[in-house]
Design a protein around this motif. Structure first.
Motif, short mmCIF file in Angstrom:
data_model
loop_
_atom_site.label_atom_id
_atom_site.label_comp_id
_atom_site.label_asym_id
_atom_site.label_seq_id
_atom_site.Cartn_x
_atom_site.Cartn_y
_atom_site.Cartn_z
N PRO A 211 1.31 48.60 -19.16
CA PRO A 211 0.60 47.36 -19.23
C PRO A 211 -0.35 46.78 -19.02
N HIS B 153 -3.68 40.54 -25.58
CA HIS B 153 -2.42 39.69 -26.28
C HIS B 153 -1.99 40.76 -27.26
N MET C 81 0.06 42.62 -30.77
CA MET C 81 1.18 42.00 -31.95
C MET C 81 2.83 42.60 -31.24
N THR C 82 3.60 41.55 -31.24
CA THR C 82 5.20 42.76 -30.83
C THR C 82 5.48 43.53 -31.81
N PHE C 83 6.45 44.36 -32.01
CA PHE C 83 7.26 44.96 -32.61
C PHE C 83 7.54 44.10 -34.23
N ASP C 84 8.14 43.44 -34.18
CA ASP C 84 8.81 42.84 -34.94
C ASP C 84 7.36 42.21 -36.02
N GLN C 85 6.29 42.09 -35.05
CA GLN C 85 5.47 41.00 -35.99
C GLN C 85 4.17 42.49 -36.64
N PRO D 103 2.15 47.92 -29.62
CA PRO D 103 3.70 47.19 -28.78
C PRO D 103 4.59 48.36 -28.74
N VAL D 104 5.39 47.76 -27.60
CA VAL D 104 5.88 48.48 -26.37
C VAL D 104 6.66 49.74 -27.42
N GLU D 105 7.70 49.16 -28.13
CA GLU D 105 8.16 50.71 -29.02
C GLU D 105 7.20 51.50 -29.57
#
Length: 146
Positions: free
Chosen positions: A7, A12, A14-18, A63-65
């Protein structure tokens, strides 16, 4: 060899959704599921080609995923050219080379933005010829390292 993403609170990303929405937009995919499938298959294929610090640093930008998909792959001993990458992706997914190329462009255009120019340059120097175009960059001729 443990190259799991670490981490980085200063970054910052983006999220996986983004990321999913960006890839869906770039690829003009009809569903989120189709975009997610493209992300999984392209990042898995990239994870089979990328090694070392570039692999770890790229994982930290994702993103982590997405990072887990990239780093779960065992790198191949054979490094594929850009066209070889497309043919390998088509073989692994059962997609036509044209669809594999489309998916690659949609996913790697988003990865390019997440990685930034410095990391992207390092990644392209590590990979064989033909990848710059896949990342949406001009293909620069470079002297062969001996």
């Amino acid at each position: 060899m443990y190259d799991q993403p670490r981490p980085n609170p200063a970054h910052h990303a983006m999220t996986f959704d983004q990321m999913l929405e960006r890839v869906r937009y770039e690829g003009a995919y009809p569903t989120r599921e189709r975009a997610a499938e493209a992300i999984r298959t392209v990042l898995a294929a990239l994870g089979r080609q990328l090694t070392g610090d570039e692999r770890v640093d790229l994982a930290q930008c994702l993103p982590v995923e997405a990072a887990l998909t990239l780093t779960a792959q065992i790198p191949d001993t054979q490094h594929l050219t850009g066209w070889g990458f497309i043919k390998d992706l088509a073989a692994h997914t059962g997609l036509s080379p044209a669809v594999a190329r489309w998916d690659t462009g949609a996913v790697l255009s988003v990865v390019t933005r997440l990685a930034g120019p410095d990391l992207l340059t390092r990644i392209l120097h590590q990979l064989p010829d033909g990848y710059a175009l896949l990342f949406g960059q001009a293909e620069l001729r470079r002297a062969r390292r001996s």
